[in-house]
Write an enzyme that holds these catalytic residues in place. Structure first.
Site, short mmCIF file in Angstrom:
data_model
loop_
_atom_site.label_atom_id
_atom_site.label_comp_id
_atom_site.label_asym_id
_atom_site.label_seq_id
_atom_site.Cartn_x
_atom_site.Cartn_y
_atom_site.Cartn_z
N GLU A 53 -107.80 83.16 118.38
CA GLU A 53 -107.78 83.76 117.04
C GLU A 53 -108.31 82.79 115.99
O GLU A 53 -109.08 83.18 115.11
CB GLU A 53 -106.34 84.16 116.66
CG GLU A 53 -105.72 85.19 117.58
CD GLU A 53 -104.87 84.61 118.70
OE1 GLU A 53 -103.94 85.30 119.15
OE2 GLU A 53 -105.15 83.47 119.14
N CYS A 81 -99.41 83.95 118.15
CA CYS A 81 -98.31 83.00 117.99
C CYS A 81 -98.07 82.79 116.49
O CYS A 81 -98.79 83.32 115.65
CB CYS A 81 -98.66 81.68 118.68
SG CYS A 81 -99.98 80.75 117.85
N CYS A 84 -101.19 81.33 114.71
CA CYS A 84 -102.28 82.30 114.55
C CYS A 84 -101.90 83.42 113.59
O CYS A 84 -102.73 83.88 112.81
CB CYS A 84 -102.69 82.85 115.91
SG CYS A 84 -103.45 81.58 116.95
#
Length: 148
Positions: A53, A81, A84
């Site tokens: 990402e 996560c 990101c």
């Protein structure tokens, strides 16, 4: 439309798999056009910041010559996560589509992230080509365990 772009993200995840990286791929779309893509390169670049990402966001911002990705959608094969998710919010991406849920997020983290998405008016679509993404991840970690 979601499946079409998620298939492209899965192709990027496959590239990560082939490079012995956790198979996660991302695509950023603007006006039904692929603006950028990325796949995990943590091992290759020896940096915990090289998530798919982040790479896709960095490329899109460079291409647009603007850090704001207001009208963009990110497709990613694994639920973002915390790092990101923060980058997606800060880049002002308006829509996230992901395939599989992450096993690394605690439910408290997931709730916090969802609240942040809601606060920032980010639409979230989950489960697009979930089985394909989960299978690739399972195959990767199974292969990794066999090689140890």
């Amino acid at each position: 439309m979601n499946e079409k772009y998620m298939k492209k993200a899965l192709q990027k995840a496959q590239k990560a798999f082939e490079n012995n990286e956790v198979p996660v791929g991302s695509i950023i779309i603007e006006n039904n056009t692929i603006l950028s893509s990325g796949y995990n390169q943590i091992e290759k670049k020896n940096s915990c910041l090289e998530h798919s990402e982040i790479i896709a966001i960095r490329k899109a911002q460079k291409k647009k010559q603007n850090w704001r990705l207001n009208d963009c959608t990110i497709y990613t094969t694994l639920e973002p996560c915390l790092m990101c998710a923060g980058a997606i919010i800060n880049a002002r991406i308006k829509r996230i589509v992901y395939a599989a849920e992450s096993n690394f997020l605690l439910e408290e983290d997931r709730c916090f992230i969802r609240q942040m998405y809601k606060k920032n008016n980010i639409e979230v679509v989950q489960g697009v080509l979930k089985k394909e993404s989960q299978q690739m991840l399972s195959n990767f970690f199974e292969q990794r365990r066999k090689n140890k």
